[in-house]
Enzyme design. Structure first.
Site, mmCIF file in Angstrom:
data_model
loop_
_atom_site.group_PDB
_atom_site.id
_atom_site.type_symbol
_atom_site.label_atom_id
_atom_site.label_comp_id
_atom_site.label_asym_id
_atom_site.label_seq_id
_atom_site.Cartn_x
_atom_site.Cartn_y
_atom_site.Cartn_z
ATOM 1 N N TYR A 1 0.825 -1.205 0.000
ATOM 2 C CA TYR A 1 0.000 0.000 0.000
ATOM 3 C C TYR A 1 0.853 1.246 0.000
ATOM 4 C CZ TYR A 1 0.841 0.990 4.996
ATOM 5 O OH TYR A 1 1.413 1.301 6.197
ATOM 6 N N GLU B 1 11.898 2.225 14.209
ATOM 7 C CA GLU B 1 11.053 3.328 13.738
ATOM 8 C C GLU B 1 9.774 3.361 14.559
ATOM 9 O OE1 GLU B 1 9.865 2.620 9.606
ATOM 10 O OE2 GLU B 1 9.889 0.468 9.969
ATOM 11 N N LEU C 1 11.182 1.218 6.965
ATOM 12 C CA LEU C 1 10.642 1.699 5.698
ATOM 13 C C LEU C 1 11.398 2.966 5.291
ATOM 14 C CD1 LEU C 1 8.260 1.182 3.657
ATOM 15 C CD2 LEU C 1 7.139 3.085 4.809
#
Ligand code: PDD
Length: 282
Positions: free
Chosen positions: A33, A179, A204
């Protein structure tokens, strides 16, 4: 009026937006996504989001259901049809419906689902106060560079944060922060060094992260892209997270310990303003 959603070629009211129970996104989280910000009706850094989508699909050998141009047209249509001034457009590609089998289908028919959402991103009240984060163990798989819809670990992390009275969670692996649950994590040391995890499979590659690092470089700030520990974070002068839907969001507490004077930091506030200025001018 009902929200208009895009599902595999059709724009339909959200009540009619349906996908097969055999969709591999539903059965195996076999999908990827992207979330692109909308500001004043315009998509921000969208080509970078679409490039990352291409990479996520390629890493999973997931065939693309549409070209970038087709996706951009659908995004624009959703913004118009749903009257979105500020908010986001979400898009999801899955390997589509197939008989349940762990092995990828030989002839997949990928699904493309997209929808928009109005959000107050620029004047988010949380940005004035800053957010509190807790640290949790990072229990995700090892390919966090792929933006998959397999988000249960992140959902659990954020749920734990909310149950602890905080806003979000920073995930920790071997004592190093990877993260945030849905954002990249940064700290600013007492001598004004900006530290954020280096890129790789552990995190990411955030689009907002890249832009904020460029803005910091333009200001001649020192940047260290490397792992940092929970103790370093607790000792930091400032901290913040970045994502498409939060921009630069100040972090003012980590595990109940206030950073600095407990208010959003000076450099963080400046980077947020610079980011918004750049986005508005784009
Ligand atoms: N999340 N890291 C993780 C785990 C993320 O889920 C996200 C984005 C980011 C920041 O990436 P970017 O700056 O490109 O938005 C980092 C989106 C916003 C979400 O899941 O809603």
């Amino acid at each position: 009026m009902s929200r208009i959603v895009y599902v595999n070629g059709d724009f339909v009211p959200q009540e009619e937006a349906k996908i097969s129970v055999f969709d591999r996104g539903f059965l195996f989280a076999d999908g990827v996504y992207e979330v692109s910000t909308v500001l004043e009706g315009k998509l921000i850094d969208n080509s970078a989001h679409l490039a990352r989508l291409r990479r996520s699909m390629a890493e999973l050998n997931l065939p693309s259901p549409a070209s970038d141009e087709e996706i951009e047209e659908i995004q624009a249509e959703l913004v118009t049809r749903n009257n979105i001034t500020d908010g986001m457009v979400y898009l999801q590609v899955t390997r589509g419906a197939a008989e349940r089998d762990f092995v990828f289908p030989a002839d997949p028919k990928p699904s493309l689902v997209m929808f928009g959402q109005t959000m107050n991103i620029r004047d988010n009240p949380k940005a004035k106060k800053g957010i509190a984060v807790i640290t949790v163990e990072d229990v995700r798989w090892k390919r966090r560079d792929i933006k998959t819809v397999s988000l249960l670990a992140q959902s659990m992390a954020k749920q734990a944060a909310v149950e602890a009275g905080a806003d979000d969670a920073w995930m920790v692996e071997d004592d190093f922060i990877t993260e945030g649950s849905s954002n990249n994590a940064f700290i600013i040391t007492k001598d004004d060094k900006i530290i954020t995890r280096n890129l790789g499979n552990h995190i990411l590659k955030g689009i907002t992260r890249q832009v904020v690092l460029e803005l910091a470089r333009d200001k001649n700030l020192t940047i260290e892209e490397r792992p940092f520990t929970v103790d370093e974070a607790l000792d930091a002068k400032e901290a913040f997270v970045t994502s498409a839907t939060t921009f630069v969001m100040p972090v003012v507490r980590i595990d109940d310990q206030p950073l600095g004077n407990g208010a959003p930091g000076i450099l963080t506030t400046e980077l947020r303003a610079l980011y918004i200025k750049r986005a508005m001018e784009a």
